[in-house]
Write a protein that holds these residues in place. Structure first.
Motif, PDB file in Angstrom:
ATOM      1  N   UNK A 188      18.175  58.905  43.251  1.00 11.93           N
ATOM      2  CA  UNK A 188      19.491  58.361  43.565  1.00 11.93           C
ATOM      3  C   UNK A 188      19.620  56.966  42.985  1.00 11.93           C
ATOM      4  N   UNK A 189      20.790  56.675  42.442  1.00 12.12           N
ATOM      5  CA  UNK A 189      21.091  55.362  41.881  1.00 12.12           C
ATOM      6  C   UNK A 189      22.230  54.746  42.676  1.00 12.12           C
ATOM      7  N   UNK A 190      22.059  53.501  43.059  1.00 10.14           N
ATOM      8  CA  UNK A 190      23.097  52.786  43.793  1.00 10.14           C
ATOM      9  C   UNK A 190      23.448  51.522  43.026  1.00 10.14           C
ATOM     10  N   UNK A 191      24.707  51.443  42.624  1.00  8.48           N
ATOM     11  CA  UNK A 191      25.186  50.286  41.887  1.00  8.48           C
ATOM     12  C   UNK A 191      25.887  49.311  42.820  1.00  8.48           C
ATOM     13  N   UNK A 192      25.859  48.050  42.446  1.00  7.58           N
ATOM     14  CA  UNK A 192      26.587  47.032  43.195  1.00  7.58           C
ATOM     15  C   UNK A 192      26.896  45.868  42.267  1.00  7.58           C
ATOM     16  N   UNK A 193      27.816  45.018  42.703  1.00  8.78           N
ATOM     17  CA  UNK A 193      28.079  43.780  41.992  1.00  8.78           C
ATOM     18  C   UNK A 193      29.390  43.708  41.240  1.00  8.78           C
ATOM     19  N   UNK A 194      30.137  44.796  41.178  1.00  4.70           N
ATOM     20  CA  UNK A 194      31.412  44.739  40.487  1.00  4.70           C
ATOM     21  C   UNK A 194      32.437  43.951  41.276  1.00  4.70           C
ATOM     22  N   UNK A 195      33.604  43.758  40.672  1.00  6.38           N
ATOM     23  CA  UNK A 195      34.662  43.045  41.372  1.00  6.38           C
ATOM     24  C   UNK A 195      35.699  42.500  40.426  1.00  6.38           C
ATOM     25  N   UNK A 196      36.521  41.601  40.953  1.00  4.39           N
ATOM     26  CA  UNK A 196      37.592  40.963  40.205  1.00  4.39           C
ATOM     27  C   UNK A 196      37.195  39.527  39.888  1.00  4.39           C
ATOM     28  N   UNK A 197      37.349  39.155  38.629  1.00  4.05           N
ATOM     29  CA  UNK A 197      36.980  37.808  38.205  1.00  4.05           C
ATOM     30  C   UNK A 197      37.967  37.329  37.156  1.00  4.05           C
ATOM     31  N   UNK A 198      38.130  36.043  37.047  1.00  4.23           N
ATOM     32  CA  UNK A 198      39.021  35.487  36.038  1.00  4.23           C
ATOM     33  C   UNK A 198      38.319  35.402  34.688  1.00  4.23           C
ATOM     34  N   UNK A 199      39.119  35.325  33.654  1.00  5.17           N
ATOM     35  CA  UNK A 199      38.577  35.141  32.306  1.00  5.17           C
ATOM     36  C   UNK A 199      37.640  33.934  32.284  1.00  5.17           C
ATOM     37  N   UNK A 200      36.468  34.152  31.657  1.00  6.43           N
ATOM     38  CA  UNK A 200      35.469  33.099  31.602  1.00  6.43           C
ATOM     39  C   UNK A 200      34.474  33.123  32.735  1.00  6.43           C
ATOM     40  N   UNK A 204      33.586  49.108  39.494  1.00 11.67           N
ATOM     41  CA  UNK A 204      34.731  48.577  38.762  1.00 11.67           C
ATOM     42  C   UNK A 204      34.562  47.089  38.497  1.00 11.67           C
ATOM     43  N   UNK A 205      34.786  46.721  37.250  1.00 13.61           N
ATOM     44  CA  UNK A 205      34.838  45.315  36.856  1.00 13.61           C
ATOM     45  C   UNK A 205      36.225  45.047  36.291  1.00 13.61           C
ATOM     46  N   UNK A 206      36.919  44.096  36.867  1.00 17.06           N
ATOM     47  CA  UNK A 206      38.253  43.740  36.412  1.00 17.06           C
ATOM     48  C   UNK A 206      38.282  42.257  36.086  1.00 17.06           C
ATOM     49  N   UNK A 207      38.690  41.951  34.864  1.00 20.90           N
ATOM     50  CA  UNK A 207      38.771  40.564  34.421  1.00 20.90           C
ATOM     51  C   UNK A 207      40.247  40.234  34.206  1.00 20.90           C
ATOM     52  N   UNK A 208      40.744  39.289  34.969  1.00 18.46           N
ATOM     53  CA  UNK A 208      42.149  38.911  34.872  1.00 18.46           C
ATOM     54  C   UNK A 208      42.328  37.780  33.853  1.00 18.46           C
ATOM     55  N   UNK A 209      43.480  37.832  33.192  1.00 21.31           N
ATOM     56  CA  UNK A 209      43.752  36.815  32.163  1.00 21.31           C
ATOM     57  C   UNK A 209      44.469  35.609  32.743  1.00 21.31           C
TER      58      UNK A 209
END
Length: 119
Positions: free
Chosen positions: A3-15, A114-119
């Motif tokens: 089994x693989x468990x991922x963590x650490x994604x999220x919403x972050x601003x550019x840079x 999910x990784x989301x990078x906002x501009x």
């Protein structure tokens, strides 16, 4: 079963920065290569970074100099440190590990984060 468990994604601003983790659990196996892939909406899944059992690394040209892949064999975990993030890095990120058990090799995938990078 592995089994693989991922963590650490999220919403972050550019840079900004994020660190992804993927921990493997189970018994009776060894891990060879590990890697991170990503898939953006409407696009094919692509390799982001890989690390061999011996620690050799490779990166997609688009992330070289910004992302760093590493592994902790004692914790059976692979990491992806992502710095200087750009909106085009937005995607679902998946880890993949090559498992050897009883002489048989098989790939396992994480559930995606999910990784989301906002501009």
């Amino acid at each position: 079963q592995v089994q693989l468990v991922e963590s650490g994604g999220g919403l972050v601003q550019t840079g900004g920065s994020l660190r992804l983790s993927c921990a493997a659990s189970g018994s009776g196996f060894s891990i060879n290569a590990m890697g991170w892939y990503r898939q953006a909406p409407g696009k094919q899944r692509e390799l982001v970074a890989g690390i061999s059992g011996g620690g050799s690394t490779n990166y997609a040209d688009s992330v070289k100099g910004r992302f760093t892949i590493s592994r902790d064999n004692a914790k059976v975990t692979v990491y992806l440190q992502m710095n200087s993030l750009k909106p085009e890095d937005t995607a679902v990120y998946y880890c993949k590990v090559e498992v050897q058990r009883a002489g048989v090799f098989r790939n396992y995938w994480g559930q995606g984060t999910q990784v989301t990078v906002s501009s």
